[in-house]
Write an enzyme that holds these catalytic residues in place. Structure first.
Site, PDB file in Angstrom:
ATOM      1  CG  ASP A 213      -1.754   1.341   1.451  1.00 20.26           C
ATOM      2  OD1 ASP A 213      -2.598   1.489   0.358  1.00 20.26           O
ATOM      3  OD2 ASP A 213      -1.550   2.039   2.243  1.00 20.26           O
ATOM      4  CD  GLU A 297      -4.045   1.147  -3.224  1.00 20.88           C
ATOM      5  OE1 GLU A 297      -5.427   1.422  -2.633  1.00 20.88           O
ATOM      6  OE2 GLU A 297      -3.271   1.874  -2.721  1.00 20.88           O
ATOM      7  CG  ASP A 393      -0.983   3.377   6.091  1.00 18.86           C
ATOM      8  OD1 ASP A 393      -2.300   3.381   5.519  1.00 18.86           O
ATOM      9  OD2 ASP A 393      -0.311   3.942   6.380  1.00 18.86           O
TER      10      ASP A 393
END
Length: 441
Positions: A213, A297, A393
């Site tokens: 992340d 992502e 996170d």
């Protein structure tokens, strides 16, 4: 690659020899960059080569931009690299100061312009712009024209056409075949970059996978629980650079004090870039060695860092806050981290996978429930469904890793649809339902 023992101080060590066999495996392209140590005379030749190549590029751009219609009427064909290369030969015969610079470097400038137009025609780049002094001080040779020899454990030399042997700090050994060599000027001096073709066969990678992340408070958060951030020295350098920029704004443009202040800003900016890139190289290499699959992502960094100023008719809101957020995101270097990690994984037989970023920070990694109220703060995540609590996170990194499977995406999609339907029914009954918290997507 063949090495020759150093018999005497004047003997030459040929780092590259012609390949004597046919390689049928995979060839990869890699760049090696070194700091040059030219003499004052060589620095003047560097500046002359960069200036002539910049002039040739700008003249060719002007010809393509302003005179292509007249050229097509006279010749019946469009302006292209071959036509401009022929005119370059005539130009070199007419002006001696242009002929003193290697013709290959000038031809490479024309090739750069031709490639820029092709990218513009394809819609993957903007229209080519003129090159400027102080920003585009660079020129390139073909690989067959340069030779490299090693002097000792610290220094080596590269032979450049019409310039001669130039020393450079040999920080790592070269390997493979040189395709080209680019000379460029940075705030801390001249550098040489070799593009190498290397024989490589990627091994089978059976290492475990990891989710990553990317954030601002923590640059990288891994699904293993690790949290990594860029060096703290970058923040101090940024403060020094902003102070130097304020000093620059008070100087008279074109004065010596202006040039000195501008050089100070450029030096600090280049130092920040080097520290950040070195950190990304080290972290991406560590991840590529430890994991076989890395899941990220799918972020649109360019869109996320767009300005909020708006237009004169429709000015934006919270412009200063958005500018600070954009600066914080760009300081983390999300895009360059992804680019470096991609090729390092590919080289080691690994794989980089990108998954949708929607609701990754609002999804529970334990039960898959999606609720914006679960994100209590930047650092804390407490699931409203199952009570699972974890660093926000780290939880998002685990969700990103699990989204690599289709079943998890279906499960989360089902939960999101159920939640939306429940909220819609509640709105129809009460007429005024507001969420109790906000979360980031």
């Amino acid at each position: 690659m063949q090495h020759v023992n150093n018999v005497s101080s004047s003997s030459v060590i040929h780092i590259f020899q012609p390949w004597t066999h046919c390689y049928t495996g995979t060839m990869i392209q890699r760049g090696y960059r070194y700091k040059l140590k030219p003499t004052p005379a060589q620095e003047r030749l560097f500046a002359q080569c960069a200036g002539v190549c910049r002039l040739i590029y700008n003249l060719a751009l002007e010809q393509r931009r302003d005179h292509w219609r007249a050229f097509k009427r006279q010749t019946g064909s469009s302006i292209s690299y071959p036509s401009q290369a022929r005119e370059l030969t005539e130009l070199r015969a007419e002006y001696d100061w242009i002929a003193t610079v290697s013709q290959t470097c000038q031809q490479q400038a024309l090739r750069d312009l031709d490639r820029a137009y092709q990218n513009w025609f394809k819609g993957i780049a903007s229209y080519p712009s003129p090159r400027k002094k102080g920003r585009n001080d660079t020129f390139r040779f073909q690989g067959r024209e340069v030779r490299v020899r090693k002097l000792n454990g610290t220094w080596s030399e590269v032979r450049l056409p019409k310039i001669g042997w130039v020393r450079f700090r040999d920080t790592r050994p070269l390997r493979g075949k040189v395709n080209n060599a680019t000379i460029s000027l940075a705030p801390n001096g001249w550098h040489v970059s070799f593009t190498l073709a290397i024989e490589h066969d990627a091994p089978a990678n059976i290492a475990p996978g990891v989710g990553v992340d990317r954030g601002v408070a923590n640059t990288l958060a891994l699904s293993t629980g690790e949290r990594i951030s860029v060096p703290a020295s970058l923040a101090a350098l940024e403060r020094r650079q902003r102070t130097a920029q304020r000093v620059l704004s008070r100087r008279k443009r074109g004065s010596k004090r202006y040039a000195k202040a501008r050089a100070r800003v450029s030096t600090l900016s280049a130092r920040r870039a080097r520290i950040r890139k070195d950190w990304h190289h080290r972290v991406s290499l560590d991840l590529a060695r430890r994991f076989g699959t890395v899941v990220l992502e799918d972020l649109n960094t360019k869109g996320m860092t767009a300005s909020a100023r708006g237009t004169v008719d429709e000015p934006g809101r919270n412009v200063r806050q958005k500018a600070g957020l954009n600066r914080a995101i760009l300081n983390q270097g999300w895009h360059i981290f992804e680019a470096l990690l991609s090729y390092k994984l590919e080289e080691r037989g690994g794989e980089l996978i990108k998954v949708p970023a929607r609701h990754t920070s609002q999804t529970c990694s334990a039960c898959g429930a999606v609720d914006s109220r679960s994100r209590k703060s930047q650092a804390h995540f407490v699931c409203t469904s199952c009570g699972h609590f974890e660093n926000a996170d780290t939880n998002a990194a685990k969700v990103i890793l699990r989204r690599n499977t289709a079943s998890m995406l279906v499960e989360e999609g089902h939960r999101v649809s159920v939640e939306a339907r429940t909220i819609g029914e509640a709105k129809s009954q009460t007429g005024n339902l507001r969420p109790s918290g906000r979360g980031r997507c």
